[in-house]
Design a protein around this motif. Structure first.
Motif, PDB file in Angstrom:
ATOM      1  N   ASP A  64       0.854  -1.136  -0.072  1.00  0.00           N
ATOM      2  CA  ASP A  64      -0.120  -0.037  -0.010  1.00  0.00           C
ATOM      3  C   ASP A  64       0.922   1.268  -0.080  1.00  0.00           C
ATOM      4  O   ASP A  64       2.100   1.044   0.342  1.00  0.00           O
ATOM      5  CB  ASP A  64      -0.870  -0.035   1.361  1.00  0.00           C
ATOM      6  CG  ASP A  64      -1.919   1.195   1.082  1.00  0.00           C
ATOM      7  OD1 ASP A  64      -2.038   1.401   0.232  1.00  0.00           O
ATOM      8  OD2 ASP A  64      -2.507   1.228   2.077  1.00  0.00           O
ATOM      9  N   LEU A  65       0.378   2.340  -0.566  1.00  0.00           N
ATOM     10  CA  LEU A  65       1.195   3.523  -0.648  1.00  0.00           C
ATOM     11  C   LEU A  65       0.984   4.493   0.597  1.00  0.00           C
ATOM     12  O   LEU A  65       1.775   5.028   1.193  1.00  0.00           O
ATOM     13  CB  LEU A  65       0.895   4.528  -1.442  1.00  0.00           C
ATOM     14  CG  LEU A  65       1.224   3.766  -3.132  1.00  0.00           C
ATOM     15  CD1 LEU A  65       0.994   4.638  -4.086  1.00  0.00           C
ATOM     16  CD2 LEU A  65       2.473   3.260  -2.981  1.00  0.00           C
ATOM     17  N   GLY A  66      -0.409   4.613   1.087  1.00  0.00           N
ATOM     18  CA  GLY A  66      -0.717   5.496   2.616  1.00  0.00           C
ATOM     19  C   GLY A  66      -0.486   4.613   3.683  1.00  0.00           C
ATOM     20  O   GLY A  66      -1.506   4.289   4.261  1.00  0.00           O
ATOM     21  N   LEU A  67       1.099   4.669   3.937  1.00  0.00           N
ATOM     22  CA  LEU A  67       1.200   3.707   5.255  1.00  0.00           C
ATOM     23  C   LEU A  67       1.608   4.667   6.446  1.00  0.00           C
ATOM     24  O   LEU A  67       2.202   5.851   6.093  1.00  0.00           O
ATOM     25  CB  LEU A  67       2.374   2.996   5.151  1.00  0.00           C
ATOM     26  CG  LEU A  67       1.997   1.866   3.972  1.00  0.00           C
ATOM     27  CD1 LEU A  67       3.382   1.266   3.684  1.00  0.00           C
ATOM     28  CD2 LEU A  67       1.185   0.773   4.576  1.00  0.00           C
ATOM     29  N   PRO A  68       1.327   4.323   7.583  1.00  0.00           N
ATOM     30  CA  PRO A  68       2.035   5.263   8.720  1.00  0.00           C
ATOM     31  C   PRO A  68       3.492   4.880   8.641  1.00  0.00           C
ATOM     32  O   PRO A  68       3.943   4.193   8.368  1.00  0.00           O
ATOM     33  CB  PRO A  68       1.268   4.482   9.803  1.00  0.00           C
ATOM     34  CG  PRO A  68       1.111   2.827   9.414  1.00  0.00           C
ATOM     35  CD  PRO A  68       0.628   3.024   8.010  1.00  0.00           C
ATOM     36  N   GLY A  69       4.184   5.899   9.245  1.00  0.00           N
ATOM     37  CA  GLY A  69       5.566   5.911   9.270  1.00  0.00           C
ATOM     38  C   GLY A  69       6.210   6.436   7.901  1.00  0.00           C
ATOM     39  O   GLY A  69       5.786   7.207   7.231  1.00  0.00           O
ATOM     40  N   MET A  70       6.875   5.329   7.400  1.00  0.00           N
ATOM     41  CA  MET A  70       7.487   5.553   5.838  1.00  0.00           C
ATOM     42  C   MET A  70       6.437   5.251   4.815  1.00  0.00           C
ATOM     43  O   MET A  70       5.768   4.321   4.819  1.00  0.00           O
ATOM     44  CB  MET A  70       8.587   4.628   5.886  1.00  0.00           C
ATOM     45  CG  MET A  70       9.314   4.784   4.236  1.00  0.00           C
ATOM     46  SD  MET A  70      10.536   3.543   4.199  1.00  0.00           S
ATOM     47  CE  MET A  70      11.896   4.293   5.085  1.00  0.00           C
ATOM     48  N   ASP A  71       6.243   6.465   3.947  1.00  0.00           N
ATOM     49  CA  ASP A  71       5.268   6.205   2.908  1.00  0.00           C
ATOM     50  C   ASP A  71       5.531   5.067   2.066  1.00  0.00           C
ATOM     51  O   ASP A  71       6.871   4.828   1.819  1.00  0.00           O
ATOM     52  CB  ASP A  71       5.499   7.622   2.108  1.00  0.00           C
ATOM     53  CG  ASP A  71       4.686   7.333   0.899  1.00  0.00           C
ATOM     54  OD1 ASP A  71       5.202   7.290  -0.055  1.00  0.00           O
ATOM     55  OD2 ASP A  71       3.348   7.653   1.054  1.00  0.00           O
ATOM     56  N   GLY A  72       4.968   4.514   1.347  1.00  0.00           N
ATOM     57  CA  GLY A  72       5.022   3.425   0.426  1.00  0.00           C
ATOM     58  C   GLY A  72       6.059   3.688  -0.605  1.00  0.00           C
ATOM     59  O   GLY A  72       6.821   2.738  -0.948  1.00  0.00           O
ATOM     60  N   THR A  92      -3.289   0.179  -4.098  1.00  0.00           N
ATOM     61  CA  THR A  92      -4.025   1.420  -3.299  1.00  0.00           C
ATOM     62  C   THR A  92      -5.133   1.956  -3.858  1.00  0.00           C
ATOM     63  O   THR A  92      -5.511   1.307  -4.808  1.00  0.00           O
ATOM     64  CB  THR A  92      -2.637   2.268  -3.380  1.00  0.00           C
ATOM     65  OG1 THR A  92      -2.823   3.524  -2.604  1.00  0.00           O
ATOM     66  CG2 THR A  92      -2.600   2.566  -4.843  1.00  0.00           C
ATOM     67  N   VAL A  93      -5.342   2.914  -2.964  1.00  0.00           N
ATOM     68  CA  VAL A  93      -6.762   3.840  -3.648  1.00  0.00           C
ATOM     69  C   VAL A  93      -6.166   5.020  -4.260  1.00  0.00           C
ATOM     70  O   VAL A  93      -6.836   5.736  -4.971  1.00  0.00           O
ATOM     71  CB  VAL A  93      -7.607   4.140  -2.393  1.00  0.00           C
ATOM     72  CG1 VAL A  93      -8.331   2.942  -1.698  1.00  0.00           C
ATOM     73  CG2 VAL A  93      -6.642   5.149  -1.455  1.00  0.00           C
ATOM     74  N   PHE A  94      -4.857   5.106  -4.250  1.00  0.00           N
ATOM     75  CA  PHE A  94      -4.408   6.510  -4.927  1.00  0.00           C
ATOM     76  C   PHE A  94      -4.273   6.279  -6.442  1.00  0.00           C
ATOM     77  O   PHE A  94      -3.461   5.264  -6.889  1.00  0.00           O
ATOM     78  CB  PHE A  94      -3.017   6.790  -4.494  1.00  0.00           C
ATOM     79  CG  PHE A  94      -3.000   7.307  -3.019  1.00  0.00           C
ATOM     80  CD1 PHE A  94      -3.377   8.517  -2.857  1.00  0.00           C
ATOM     81  CD2 PHE A  94      -2.562   6.364  -1.995  1.00  0.00           C
ATOM     82  CE1 PHE A  94      -3.352   8.957  -1.477  1.00  0.00           C
ATOM     83  CE2 PHE A  94      -2.592   6.869  -0.787  1.00  0.00           C
ATOM     84  CZ  PHE A  94      -2.883   8.173  -0.650  1.00  0.00           C
ATOM     85  N   GLU A  95      -4.793   7.106  -7.294  1.00  0.00           N
ATOM     86  CA  GLU A  95      -4.322   7.162  -8.655  1.00  0.00           C
ATOM     87  C   GLU A  95      -4.168   8.507  -9.501  1.00  0.00           C
ATOM     88  O   GLU A  95      -4.267   8.904 -10.658  1.00  0.00           O
ATOM     89  CB  GLU A  95      -5.616   6.825  -9.614  1.00  0.00           C
ATOM     90  CG  GLU A  95      -7.041   7.393  -9.131  1.00  0.00           C
ATOM     91  CD  GLU A  95      -8.281   7.209 -10.057  1.00  0.00           C
ATOM     92  OE1 GLU A  95      -8.404   6.840 -11.075  1.00  0.00           O
ATOM     93  OE2 GLU A  95      -9.267   6.821  -9.173  1.00  0.00           O
ATOM     94  N   ASN A  96      -3.461   9.314  -8.331  1.00  0.00           N
ATOM     95  CA  ASN A  96      -2.902  10.430  -8.736  1.00  0.00           C
ATOM     96  C   ASN A  96      -1.753  10.267  -9.539  1.00  0.00           C
ATOM     97  O   ASN A  96      -0.804   9.472  -9.574  1.00  0.00           O
ATOM     98  CB  ASN A  96      -2.417  11.224  -7.716  1.00  0.00           C
ATOM     99  CG  ASN A  96      -1.578  12.593  -7.773  1.00  0.00           C
ATOM    100  OD1 ASN A  96      -0.347  12.327  -8.057  1.00  0.00           O
ATOM    101  ND2 ASN A  96      -2.145  13.522  -7.751  1.00  0.00           N
TER     102      ASN A  96
END
Length: 219
Positions: A64-72, A92-96
């Motif tokens: 996943d990309l939206g992780l706590p701590g270090m970003d994916g 992920t849910v990100f499609e930016n």
């Protein structure tokens, strides 16, 4: 239904996903597929790093990309360092567009949307393992559109050193007359260079030429 690989060894998958319900659902679906197994699942990248150091590399990491701590996206190079033969599949849910290109540029082997559904995700894991870069349909369209925007210059249409010099001076803010004076040539000669640049880069104005030349690292 998933088809087991020819050597009968299941594909070993590691999940890094902070949403516990989705993580557990995905892990159960992976373990229900005859060709896959998931022995490790984490809510953050830091715990996954420790696991890779101690237990070795899986075949696939679903990240996943939206992780706590270090970003994916930040985690991808470290994952690649710890497990260079492992495929990293973004889920992920990100499609930016920026995040998509950053993830692929960092070394991800595919990019899937959670909304694709479990069946498509399972197929994507198998595709990644088999050397096929899985991309959700909307992500594939975005990537292809981005690359189509910058057509490569053909070998026959390479920008000459003099044309690069003209482009660089224009990019620095000089007018055509100023470029002609600085290069000790006529305005007509500069106009001729600029027409050639337009033709070779397939653009129609100075700003377009400068933008495309910069994107292609010509200037």
């Amino acid at each position: 239904m998933a088809t087991p690989p020819s050597d009968s060894s299941p594909i070993n998958v590691c999940i890094i996903e902070d949403h516990s319900d989705f993580r557990n659902t995905l892990r159960a679906a992976i373990n229900a597929a005859p060709s896959l197994q998931c022995n490790a699942a984490f809510s953050n990248a830091e715990d996954a790093f420790e696991y890779l150091n101690e237990s070795g590399a899986p075949d696939i990491i679903v990240l996943d990309l939206g992780l706590p701590g270090m970003d994916g996206i930040e985690a991808i190079p470290k994952l690649r360092e710890l497990a260079p033969e492992t495929k990293v599949l973004i889920l992920t849910v990100f499609e930016n567009k920026t995040r998509v290109l950053q993830a692929l540029g960092a070394g991800a082997s595919g990019y899937l949307m959670k909304a694709s559904g479990i069946k498509s995700i399972i197929q994507g894991i198998e595709d990644a393992h088999n050397g096929i870069a899985p991309l959700s349909a909307e992500i594939a369209q975005m990537v292809f559109a981005t690359f189509r925007a910058f057509k490569p210059v053909s070998h026959e249409a390479e920008i000459s050193d003099r044309e690069v010099e003209v482009l660089q001076k224009l990019a620095d803010g000089a007018t055509r007359i100023e470029v002609a004076d600085q290069l000790h040539v006529s305005r007509h000669t500069i106009d001729s260079h600029i027409r050639n640049i337009y033709r070779k880069l397939q653009v129609h104005n100075v700003s377009g030429a400068i933008t495309k030349a910069a994107a292609m690292h010509i200037i």
